[in-house]
Design a protein around this motif. Sequence first.
Motif, PDB file in Angstrom:
ATOM      1  N   UNK A 118       0.841  -1.199   0.000  1.00 30.79           N
ATOM      2  CA  UNK A 118       0.000   0.000   0.000  1.00 30.79           C
ATOM      3  C   UNK A 118       0.876   1.248   0.000  1.00 30.79           C
ATOM      4  N   UNK A 119       1.936   1.167   0.785  1.00 30.13           N
ATOM      5  CA  UNK A 119       2.876   2.305   0.859  1.00 30.13           C
ATOM      6  C   UNK A 119       3.515   2.549  -0.508  1.00 30.13           C
ATOM      7  N   UNK A 120       3.907   1.437  -1.150  1.00 32.92           N
ATOM      8  CA  UNK A 120       4.568   1.502  -2.455  1.00 32.92           C
ATOM      9  C   UNK A 120       3.729   2.275  -3.469  1.00 32.92           C
ATOM     10  N   UNK A 121       2.434   2.071  -3.423  1.00 33.66           N
ATOM     11  CA  UNK A 121       1.582   2.743  -4.392  1.00 33.66           C
ATOM     12  C   UNK A 121       1.154   4.136  -3.930  1.00 33.66           C
ATOM     13  N   UNK A 122       1.676   4.558  -2.835  1.00 36.86           N
ATOM     14  CA  UNK A 122       1.425   5.932  -2.395  1.00 36.86           C
ATOM     15  C   UNK A 122       0.044   6.168  -1.839  1.00 36.86           C
TER      16      UNK A 122
ATOM     17  N   UNK B 133      -7.404   1.191  -8.188  1.00 41.11           N
ATOM     18  CA  UNK B 133      -7.482   0.378  -9.406  1.00 41.11           C
ATOM     19  C   UNK B 133      -6.712   1.024 -10.547  1.00 41.11           C
ATOM     20  N   UNK B 134      -6.895   2.336 -10.697  1.00 42.29           N
ATOM     21  CA  UNK B 134      -6.176   3.044 -11.767  1.00 42.29           C
ATOM     22  C   UNK B 134      -4.666   2.966 -11.523  1.00 42.29           C
TER      23      UNK B 134
ATOM     24  N   UNK C  40       1.248   2.329 -15.669  1.00 40.15           N
ATOM     25  CA  UNK C  40       2.686   2.094 -15.643  1.00 40.15           C
ATOM     26  C   UNK C  40       3.297   3.048 -14.612  1.00 40.15           C
ATOM     27  N   UNK C  41       4.342   2.584 -13.933  1.00 43.40           N
ATOM     28  CA  UNK C  41       5.012   3.380 -12.891  1.00 43.40           C
ATOM     29  C   UNK C  41       5.237   4.836 -13.294  1.00 43.40           C
ATOM     30  N   UNK C  42       5.789   4.977 -14.491  1.00 46.78           N
ATOM     31  CA  UNK C  42       6.209   6.283 -15.015  1.00 46.78           C
ATOM     32  C   UNK C  42       5.020   7.247 -15.128  1.00 46.78           C
ATOM     33  N   UNK C  43       3.833   6.710 -15.429  1.00 48.29           N
ATOM     34  CA  UNK C  43       2.683   7.578 -15.694  1.00 48.29           C
ATOM     35  C   UNK C  43       1.655   7.594 -14.564  1.00 48.29           C
TER      36      UNK C  43
END
Lengths: 153, 110
Positions: A50-54, A81-82, A87-90
């Motif tokens: 969860x932390x990883x995805x901010x 979900x989005x 992609x990480x970059x976007x």
Amino acid sequence: MNKSSRHFKGESLCCSVVCLLWTLVGWLILWGDPGIGNVLFLLALMVTIVWRYGFVTRGFVGRFVRDVDKKAEPPIIAEFLVGLCAKDRYRNGLLQNLEDDFDSSLAAGTTVRRARRKYWAAALNSIGPQLLAAAKRVGIIGLIADYARRLLH
Amino acid sequence: MADVTDLTLIEQQTLLAIMRLNPNAYGVSIRDEIKTRINKEYSFGSIYAVLERLEDGGLIESREGKATAIRGGRKKLYFTITGAGEKALRASVDAMDAMRSGLKLGGAFA
């Protein structure tokens, strides 16, 4: 605290708690009770993901820590979900764009309920093309086509 | 990209929107520009899928803007067209012009 930063009040405390949790997990798995160690391992893993995805800084914990109007926030599950499909970059750019739309709707006088519904629609519309792009990236479509071709011959 | 003239319609539209909005082209402004000009509304997912393809092909570049002051303060991602992108767009538009040249397009079979 700088309002424009993605950090929230008490973030360092949360960070310390997670670090402590990982230390405890390691200690329990190696020397203590492996059963509790495994449960804590899963818990720590979930918190880290969860932390990883901010979403801790922006979502769950942030909402409890900061004094914000919960209803005037975009739906967290749609965001998740989005974020998961992008992609990480976007990821940040895409979520920021959806938020921009959400804020514009609110500024235009749309009710919070309607703005959140609109956010959900935009999020679901965005997931399809992102998944397709991801499938193309990893070559899933080619594999399926090959499999179908083999079945037909 | 296999050939510079292989740009799809949405790729052409996105590149043209980025050129028009330079240097303030980001997801929302690109979508709004396309909507204003040709009355077609793409989802952010579609736009970002195209942007990803274009950036992977070296036709555009992205840079992060400043974080917004509200909520989590996410950064906007701005896009600019590269020299290769302009060349590809030129070739693609020229190819279309070459196909169209000499034809009189009107209504159905006019």
